[in-house]
Motif scaffolding. Structure first.
Motif, PDB file in Angstrom:
ATOM      1  N   TYR A  39      -2.909   2.672  -4.733  1.00 15.08           N
ATOM      2  CA  TYR A  39      -4.483   2.065  -4.591  1.00 15.08           C
ATOM      3  C   TYR A  39      -4.360   0.814  -5.369  1.00 15.08           C
ATOM      4  O   TYR A  39      -3.480   0.724  -6.463  1.00 15.08           O
ATOM      5  CB  TYR A  39      -5.513   2.926  -5.227  1.00 15.08           C
ATOM      6  CG  TYR A  39      -5.372   4.470  -4.846  1.00 15.08           C
ATOM      7  CD1 TYR A  39      -5.417   4.644  -3.503  1.00 15.08           C
ATOM      8  CD2 TYR A  39      -5.546   5.282  -5.719  1.00 15.08           C
ATOM      9  CE1 TYR A  39      -5.560   5.879  -2.957  1.00 15.08           C
ATOM     10  CE2 TYR A  39      -5.893   6.639  -5.098  1.00 15.08           C
ATOM     11  CZ  TYR A  39      -5.709   6.984  -3.954  1.00 15.08           C
ATOM     12  OH  TYR A  39      -6.042   8.113  -3.341  1.00 15.08           O
ATOM     13  N   ARG A  99      -9.424   0.788   4.304  1.00 13.05           N
ATOM     14  CA  ARG A  99      -8.205  -0.257   3.945  1.00 13.05           C
ATOM     15  C   ARG A  99      -7.020   0.634   4.216  1.00 13.05           C
ATOM     16  O   ARG A  99      -5.862   0.092   4.707  1.00 13.05           O
ATOM     17  CB  ARG A  99      -8.333  -0.771   2.806  1.00 13.05           C
ATOM     18  CG  ARG A  99      -9.507  -1.531   2.253  1.00 13.05           C
ATOM     19  CD  ARG A  99      -9.160  -2.452   1.206  1.00 13.05           C
ATOM     20  NE  ARG A  99     -10.516  -2.925   0.804  1.00 13.05           N
ATOM     21  CZ  ARG A  99     -10.657  -3.954  -0.360  1.00 13.05           C
ATOM     22  NH1 ARG A  99      -9.661  -4.013  -1.099  1.00 13.05           N
ATOM     23  NH2 ARG A  99     -11.768  -4.276  -0.479  1.00 13.05           N
ATOM     24  N   VAL A 153     -11.033  -0.687  -5.846  1.00 17.02           N
ATOM     25  CA  VAL A 153     -11.861  -0.446  -4.738  1.00 17.02           C
ATOM     26  C   VAL A 153     -12.781   0.676  -5.270  1.00 17.02           C
ATOM     27  O   VAL A 153     -12.169   1.750  -5.754  1.00 17.02           O
ATOM     28  CB  VAL A 153     -11.264  -0.240  -3.404  1.00 17.02           C
ATOM     29  CG1 VAL A 153     -12.290   0.301  -2.516  1.00 17.02           C
ATOM     30  CG2 VAL A 153     -10.515  -1.500  -3.201  1.00 17.02           C
ATOM     31  N   ASP A 154     -14.203   0.640  -5.487  1.00 17.61           N
ATOM     32  CA  ASP A 154     -14.784   2.015  -6.039  1.00 17.61           C
ATOM     33  C   ASP A 154     -15.737   2.399  -4.906  1.00 17.61           C
ATOM     34  O   ASP A 154     -16.620   3.163  -5.312  1.00 17.61           O
ATOM     35  CB  ASP A 154     -15.548   1.489  -7.341  1.00 17.61           C
ATOM     36  CG  ASP A 154     -16.619   0.246  -6.891  1.00 17.61           C
ATOM     37  OD1 ASP A 154     -16.832  -0.099  -5.730  1.00 17.61           O
ATOM     38  OD2 ASP A 154     -17.509  -0.057  -7.811  1.00 17.61           O
ATOM     39  N   ASP A 155     -15.318   2.391  -3.712  1.00 20.80           N
ATOM     40  CA  ASP A 155     -16.042   2.794  -2.735  1.00 20.80           C
ATOM     41  C   ASP A 155     -15.248   3.732  -1.881  1.00 20.80           C
ATOM     42  O   ASP A 155     -14.079   2.864  -1.233  1.00 20.80           O
ATOM     43  CB  ASP A 155     -16.970   1.976  -1.667  1.00 20.80           C
ATOM     44  CG  ASP A 155     -17.416   2.436  -0.813  1.00 20.80           C
ATOM     45  OD1 ASP A 155     -17.067   2.811   0.310  1.00 20.80           O
ATOM     46  OD2 ASP A 155     -18.835   2.889  -0.854  1.00 20.80           O
ATOM     47  N   TRP A 158       0.813  -1.151  -0.079  1.00 17.62           N
ATOM     48  CA  TRP A 158       0.113  -0.045   0.179  1.00 17.62           C
ATOM     49  C   TRP A 158       0.795   1.265  -0.077  1.00 17.62           C
ATOM     50  O   TRP A 158       0.327   2.428  -0.600  1.00 17.62           O
ATOM     51  CB  TRP A 158      -0.929   0.108   1.158  1.00 17.62           C
ATOM     52  CG  TRP A 158      -2.173  -0.980   1.079  1.00 17.62           C
ATOM     53  CD1 TRP A 158      -2.150  -2.143   1.271  1.00 17.62           C
ATOM     54  CD2 TRP A 158      -3.367  -0.446   0.466  1.00 17.62           C
ATOM     55  NE1 TRP A 158      -3.515  -2.504   1.157  1.00 17.62           N
ATOM     56  CE2 TRP A 158      -4.325  -1.621   0.543  1.00 17.62           C
ATOM     57  CE3 TRP A 158      -3.812   0.674  -0.069  1.00 17.62           C
ATOM     58  CZ2 TRP A 158      -5.456  -1.622   0.263  1.00 17.62           C
ATOM     59  CZ3 TRP A 158      -5.254   0.876  -0.357  1.00 17.62           C
ATOM     60  CH2 TRP A 158      -6.108  -0.246  -0.514  1.00 17.62           C
ATOM     61  N   GLU A 205     -14.773   2.591   1.706  1.00 13.26           N
ATOM     62  CA  GLU A 205     -14.113   1.123   2.004  1.00 13.26           C
ATOM     63  C   GLU A 205     -12.817   1.359   1.771  1.00 13.26           C
ATOM     64  O   GLU A 205     -11.699   0.698   2.497  1.00 13.26           O
ATOM     65  CB  GLU A 205     -14.626  -0.103   0.850  1.00 13.26           C
ATOM     66  CG  GLU A 205     -13.822  -1.105   0.775  1.00 13.26           C
ATOM     67  CD  GLU A 205     -13.950  -1.940   2.215  1.00 13.26           C
ATOM     68  OE1 GLU A 205     -12.963  -2.922   2.410  1.00 13.26           O
ATOM     69  OE2 GLU A 205     -14.887  -1.820   2.907  1.00 13.26           O
ATOM     70  N   LEU A 206     -12.134   2.180   0.782  1.00  8.96           N
ATOM     71  CA  LEU A 206     -10.996   2.516   0.467  1.00  8.96           C
ATOM     72  C   LEU A 206     -10.243   3.139   1.832  1.00  8.96           C
ATOM     73  O   LEU A 206      -9.222   2.824   2.239  1.00  8.96           O
ATOM     74  CB  LEU A 206     -10.660   3.307  -0.702  1.00  8.96           C
ATOM     75  CG  LEU A 206      -9.173   3.518  -1.406  1.00  8.96           C
ATOM     76  CD1 LEU A 206      -8.494   2.115  -1.604  1.00  8.96           C
ATOM     77  CD2 LEU A 206      -9.406   4.267  -2.716  1.00  8.96           C
ATOM     78  N   ASN A 264     -12.920   3.634 -12.774  1.00 10.33           N
ATOM     79  CA  ASN A 264     -13.142   3.109 -11.246  1.00 10.33           C
ATOM     80  C   ASN A 264     -13.184   4.141 -10.456  1.00 10.33           C
ATOM     81  O   ASN A 264     -14.047   4.450  -9.471  1.00 10.33           O
ATOM     82  CB  ASN A 264     -12.125   2.019 -11.028  1.00 10.33           C
ATOM     83  CG  ASN A 264     -12.256   1.642  -9.469  1.00 10.33           C
ATOM     84  OD1 ASN A 264     -13.117   0.872  -9.271  1.00 10.33           O
ATOM     85  ND2 ASN A 264     -11.500   2.428  -8.727  1.00 10.33           N
ATOM     86  N   ALA A 313     -16.031   6.079  -7.922  1.00 14.88           N
ATOM     87  CA  ALA A 313     -15.667   6.337  -6.373  1.00 14.88           C
ATOM     88  C   ALA A 313     -15.917   7.583  -5.754  1.00 14.88           C
ATOM     89  O   ALA A 313     -16.707   7.942  -4.977  1.00 14.88           O
ATOM     90  CB  ALA A 313     -14.376   5.597  -6.113  1.00 14.88           C
TER      91      ALA A 313
END
Length: 247
Positions: free
Chosen positions: A54, A75, A66-68, A9, A71-72, A170, A174
């Motif tokens: 990402y 993480r 990750v398209d939210d 990450w 949520e991202l 994507n 988001a």
């Protein structure tokens, strides 16, 4: 959280292990961690700059998108929670600014960020009706060129641009489907940066960031469009350095 998770990450382009503060940088829609390499180089060794990578791009291209943004943010926060060796500030551009805000919200109860820098993005409480992620490929390519946040040589390469479309689509999804959940304001200072001709963030929309923190708020308006922070990098670095020294 394992070492592999952290390395997946976070990117440290100019490690500064003895720096008293860490600056976590979050890229724009369609962007990657390498966008922040010049910042890392310029601020080391006084600031330990790490950039978030990402999923779904560059060396993480085989991982699911990750398209939210909520949520991202969870993480990213989980990764940062394992790094408790020094105070942490956040710097996000465009979509990354909204994401940085959400990460800061998650940090607030236990280990608040010491500063939040936001660039080229309206405040979370300011909504626009945007649906670029639903447009066809040609429209999305035109949008990428209009924003001019990609290397000029790549902008002329149709094949490379089309390869980047899934990432861009994507991230636009988001950013455009993000909804702010009202809650307690942040406690840290907020510094907002915006170009005076930014089609994605009008000055009054950026001023609204002041509502999202009980700490001091400062705004810097510079000439230019959505990527004005690149054109005014010296001024941006001056602002960041000054603010972090106070932190």
């Amino acid at each position: 959280m394992t070492t592999n998770d952290t390395e997946s990450w976070l990117r440290a382009y100019a490690p500064a292990p003895d720096a008293p503060i860490r600056l976590v940088c979050l890229p724009h829609a369609g962007g990657s961690a390498s966008f922040w390499r010049p910042v890392a180089t310029a601020l080391s060794p006084k600031v330990d700059v790490v950039a978030v990578q990402y999923p779904g791009r560059q060396d993480r291209r085989h991982e699911p998108f990750v398209d939210d943004l909520h949520e991202l943010a969870r993480r990213v926060h989980d990764v940062l929670a394992a790094l408790e060796d020094r105070p942490t500030a956040l710097f996000g551009h465009s979509m990354g600014a909204t994401l940085a805000f959400e990460v800061a919200q998650l940090m607030e109860p236990h280990r608040p960020a010491v500063h939040l820098f936001v660039s080229g993005r309206r405040a979370p409480s300011v909504q626009r009706d945007e649906s670029m992620h639903l447009r066809d490929d040609d429209a999305l390519l035109a949008e990428m060129r209009a924003m001019d946040g990609t290397d000029s040589a790549l902008l002329q390469d149709e094949e490379i641009m089309r390869m980047a479309l899934p990432v861009v689509r994507n991230d636009y999804r988001a950013a455009e489907t993000y909804t702010w959940t009202p809650g307690e304001p942040l406690s840290c200072p907020v510094t907002a940066l915006v170009g005076d001709d930014d089609p994605k963030a009008a000055v009054p929309e950026v001023e609204a960031w002041a509502r999202h923190s009980s700490g001091p708020f400062a705004m810097e308006v510079v000439s230019g469009g959505h990527f004005a922070l690149v054109d005014h990098s010296d001024r941006v670095l001056e602002l960041v350095t000054g603010a972090l020294e106070q932190s």
